[in-house]
Write an enzyme that holds these catalytic residues in place. Structure first.
Site, PDB file in Angstrom:
ATOM      1  N   TRP A 184       0.859  -1.184   0.000  1.00  0.00           N
ATOM      2  CA  TRP A 184       0.000   0.000   0.000  1.00  0.00           C
ATOM      3  C   TRP A 184       0.899   1.239   0.000  1.00  0.00           C
ATOM      4  CZ3 TRP A 184      -0.320   3.948   3.728  1.00  0.00           C
ATOM      5  CH2 TRP A 184      -1.188   4.985   3.335  1.00  0.00           C
ATOM      6  N   GLU A 225      -2.921  -2.785  -2.616  1.00  0.00           N
ATOM      7  CA  GLU A 225      -4.093  -2.226  -1.922  1.00  0.00           C
ATOM      8  C   GLU A 225      -4.422  -0.832  -2.457  1.00  0.00           C
ATOM      9  OE1 GLU A 225      -3.463  -1.815   2.284  1.00  0.00           O
ATOM     10  OE2 GLU A 225      -5.482  -1.021   2.656  1.00  0.00           O
ATOM     11  N   LYS A 227      -6.811   2.790  -2.806  1.00  0.00           N
ATOM     12  CA  LYS A 227      -7.399   3.759  -1.880  1.00  0.00           C
ATOM     13  C   LYS A 227      -8.058   4.872  -2.659  1.00  0.00           C
ATOM     14  CE  LYS A 227      -6.282   6.053   2.462  1.00  0.00           C
ATOM     15  NZ  LYS A 227      -5.395   6.068   3.604  1.00  0.00           N
ATOM     16  N   ASP A 258      -9.593  -2.688   0.963  1.00  0.00           N
ATOM     17  CA  ASP A 258      -9.760  -2.227   2.340  1.00  0.00           C
ATOM     18  C   ASP A 258     -11.151  -1.618   2.424  1.00  0.00           C
ATOM     19  OD1 ASP A 258      -9.788  -0.230   4.515  1.00  0.00           O
ATOM     20  OD2 ASP A 258      -7.691  -0.779   4.801  1.00  0.00           O
ATOM     21  N   HIS A 261     -11.697   2.154   2.074  1.00  0.00           N
ATOM     22  CA  HIS A 261     -11.069   2.869   0.964  1.00  0.00           C
ATOM     23  C   HIS A 261     -11.994   3.132  -0.223  1.00  0.00           C
ATOM     24  CE1 HIS A 261      -6.686   1.847   2.309  1.00  0.00           C
ATOM     25  NE2 HIS A 261      -7.417   2.415   3.246  1.00  0.00           N
ATOM     26  N   HIS A 285      -8.770  -6.063   3.676  1.00  0.00           N
ATOM     27  CA  HIS A 285      -8.472  -5.416   4.948  1.00  0.00           C
ATOM     28  C   HIS A 285      -9.822  -5.016   5.493  1.00  0.00           C
ATOM     29  CE1 HIS A 285      -4.047  -3.844   4.831  1.00  0.00           C
ATOM     30  NE2 HIS A 285      -4.134  -5.145   4.999  1.00  0.00           N
ATOM     31  N   ASP A 293     -12.311   7.116   6.205  1.00  0.00           N
ATOM     32  CA  ASP A 293     -11.437   5.960   6.430  1.00  0.00           C
ATOM     33  C   ASP A 293     -10.849   6.022   7.844  1.00  0.00           C
ATOM     34  OD1 ASP A 293      -9.872   3.724   5.906  1.00  0.00           O
ATOM     35  OD2 ASP A 293      -8.212   4.920   5.109  1.00  0.00           O
ATOM     36  N   ASP A 295     -10.764   3.800  10.350  1.00  0.00           N
ATOM     37  CA  ASP A 295     -10.149   2.605  10.930  1.00  0.00           C
ATOM     38  C   ASP A 295     -10.610   2.313  12.354  1.00  0.00           C
ATOM     39  OD1 ASP A 295      -8.279   1.461   8.844  1.00  0.00           O
ATOM     40  OD2 ASP A 295      -7.632   3.536   8.827  1.00  0.00           O
ATOM     41  N   ASP A 325      -7.732  -4.472   9.490  1.00  0.00           N
ATOM     42  CA  ASP A 325      -6.955  -3.226   9.499  1.00  0.00           C
ATOM     43  C   ASP A 325      -7.731  -2.144  10.232  1.00  0.00           C
ATOM     44  OD1 ASP A 325      -5.191  -1.201   9.079  1.00  0.00           O
ATOM     45  OD2 ASP A 325      -5.492  -1.036   6.909  1.00  0.00           O
TER      46      ASP A 325
HETATM   47  C1  RNT Z   1      -3.936   2.811   4.810  1.00  0.00           C
HETATM   48  C2  RNT Z   1      -4.061   1.369   4.470  1.00  0.00           C
HETATM   49  C3  RNT Z   1      -2.975   0.473   5.001  1.00  0.00           C
HETATM   50  C4  RNT Z   1      -2.547   0.786   6.406  1.00  0.00           C
HETATM   51  C5  RNT Z   1      -1.631  -0.240   7.000  1.00  0.00           C
HETATM   52  C6  RNT Z   1      -0.969   0.255   8.242  1.00  0.00           C
HETATM   53  O1  RNT Z   1      -5.031   3.544   4.473  1.00  0.00           O
HETATM   54  O2  RNT Z   1      -5.309   0.892   4.880  1.00  0.00           O
HETATM   55  O3  RNT Z   1      -3.367  -0.841   4.862  1.00  0.00           O
HETATM   56  O4  RNT Z   1      -3.641   0.927   7.250  1.00  0.00           O
HETATM   57  O5  RNT Z   1      -0.760  -0.681   6.063  1.00  0.00           O
HETATM   58 ZN    ZN Z   2      -5.601  -1.237   4.740  1.00  0.00          ZN
END
Ligand code: RNT
Ligand code: ZN
Length: 418
Positions: A184, A225, A227, A258, A261, A285, A293, A295, A325
């Site tokens: 990523w 990955e 975004k 993810d 994302h 993720h 985003d 998390d 994640d």
């Molecule tokens: C960031 C991505 C990525 C990170 C990790 C720490 O937006 O989601 O995966 O969260 O690699």
């Molecule tokens: Zn991620």
């Protein structure tokens, strides 16, 4: 009523729908979740010359007791894993290398810097996954890495990704289960770009160089990955979903989705059965984006269940590699892991206990009334009783009793870290 009595009663309810509960539990035992190490220390890592967290991601909160050393992080992971039913995996980032006090820049990282992690993984019998770290570094200060206009900076990050793939291969070889190495990058622009194509061309070239290095597929799987936006890359992200989906279609590399994302009303659950038409495998993720985003720790919400349903009902348990994640520093970090991972597993169990073939048929027959009615009724079937039984069977605390365990650990271990 005891857990066993409740289970016996609940099992009968599901059996009326010809759902084989024991078979479902057997399947569940074999689904590994890749637990991300970075929830344990707010993505700090152990580099000797640590940089501030960057790349447009942010951890908020200052709950005491975060892991400060590899030993503490592994200890906390041990604790969390002891409260989560099943055998899982741990997902590492390059910044979790152990270099013995020596400054080793990211392009020079080697398998030996992860020997302690491998030894630990062997001891507890789990697999490891990996990620190069293309943020929190002086060479990523402007938020550009693999798409950087400066070839020297690009080269540095290309070398880091190649080094990471070799570390991933080492994990796979040592642990007897292939390592998923996921790239990523934060690359993007805060404001409207005057050129969206050139950075993407450069990203493609960088990826081609990274993946040109042959790595044994028996031990290692590559993923990229995508975004949509980050803090500081609100207007444009180089590695968009379309970019990587196109890239993955042309190569052996998996797309990693993810759940944070995408646009807020766009769901990954809907992408799984789309992408599986074109790709054999994909990676996730699983996160919880609250308005952005953010998390947050994964909860047992509609989208989580929908993701699990798409994996289970499409027979894709061996096609979708599930990783987590999230990073919340406002609550106990061992509890964060435990809650989020248990929820992921719970949602898979929920999906396994759904009469998917029956429901699919209703749709084919255009019987939408019964489809909706049953899907709603199944939400309140005695699912919790099966979950509690599963936890007990797997020798982890059932219901909320795991919390006592975390409270004791916090009092005896985490609170002493000052
Ligand atoms: C960031 C991505 C990525 C990170 C990790 C720490 O937006 O989601 O995966 O969260 O690699
Ligand atoms: Zn991620």
């Amino acid at each position: 009523m005891t857990i066993n009595e409740n289970y016996a009663f609940a099992k009968k309810e599901y059996e009326r729908w010809e759902i084989n509960v024991e078979e479902a539990l057997q399947k569940l035992e074999n689904i590994p979740i890749s637990v991300h190490c970075w929830q344990g220390d707010d993505i700090s890592g152990f580099e000797v010359n640590k940089s501030e967290l960057s790349g447009g991601i942010d951890v908020t909160g200052n709950y005491p007791g975060k892991a400060r050393t590899p030993e503490e992080l592994r200890m906390d992971l041990d604790k969390a894993l002891s409260l989560i039913p099943g055998k899982h995996r741990v997902n590492l980032h390059a910044i979790y290398a152990e270099t013995n006090g020596e400054v080793v820049d990211r392009d020079k990282l080697e398998p030996k810097h992860f020997a302690n992690w491998v030894e630990w993984a062997k001891k507890i019998g789990i697999g490891l996954d990996f990620n190069p770290t293309l943020f929190s570094h002086e060479k990523a200060e402007d938020g550009l890495t693999l798409s950087h206009p400066n070839p020297e900076i690009r080269k540095f990050w290309i070398d880091h990704c190649i080094a990471s793939r070799k570390i991933g291969e080492y994990f796979g070889r040592e642990l007897g289960t292939p390592c998923l190495t996921n790239i990523w990058i934060p690359d993007g622009y805060k404001d409207t770009p005057s050129d969206r194509l050139t950075p993407r061309k450069r990203l493609k070239e960088s990826l081609d160089e990274i993946f040109a290095v042959e790595i044994d597929k028996a031990y290692h799987i590559d993923a990229v990955e995508s975004k949509l936006f980050g803090i500081g890359s609100e207007s444009y992200v180089v590695g968009s979903h379309e970019f990587y989906f196109g890239y993955a279609l042309q190569s052996d590399v998996l797309c990693l989705l993810d759940t944070g994302h995408f646009h807020p009303t766009e769901t990954v659950s809907n992408k799984i059965p789309t992408m599986l038409i074109f790709e054999d495998k994909l990676a996730l993720h699983v996160s919880r984006p609250v308005r952005w985003d953010s998390d947050h720790v994964v909860t047992f919400d509609d989208e989580l269940r929908e993701i699990a349903l798409e994996i289970v009902r499409n027979d894709a348990l061996d096609k979708v590699m599930i990783g987590l994640d999230f990073f919340d520093a406002s609550i106990n970090r061992v509890a964060a892991w435990t809650i989020g991972t248990r929820n992921m597993i719970k949602s898979l169990l929920y999906a396994l206990l759904t009469p998917t073939d029956y429901l699919k048929n209703l749709q084919e027959e255009e019987n939408f009334t019964e489809r909706l009615a049953l899907m709603e009724e199944f939400k309140t079937y005695p699912f919790g009783a099966i979950w509690d039984y599963y936890c007990a069977k797997m020798n982890v605390p059932a219901k909320e009793t795991w919390l006592e365990n975390v409270k004791t650990y916090e009092a005896e271990v985490q609170s002493k870290r000052i």
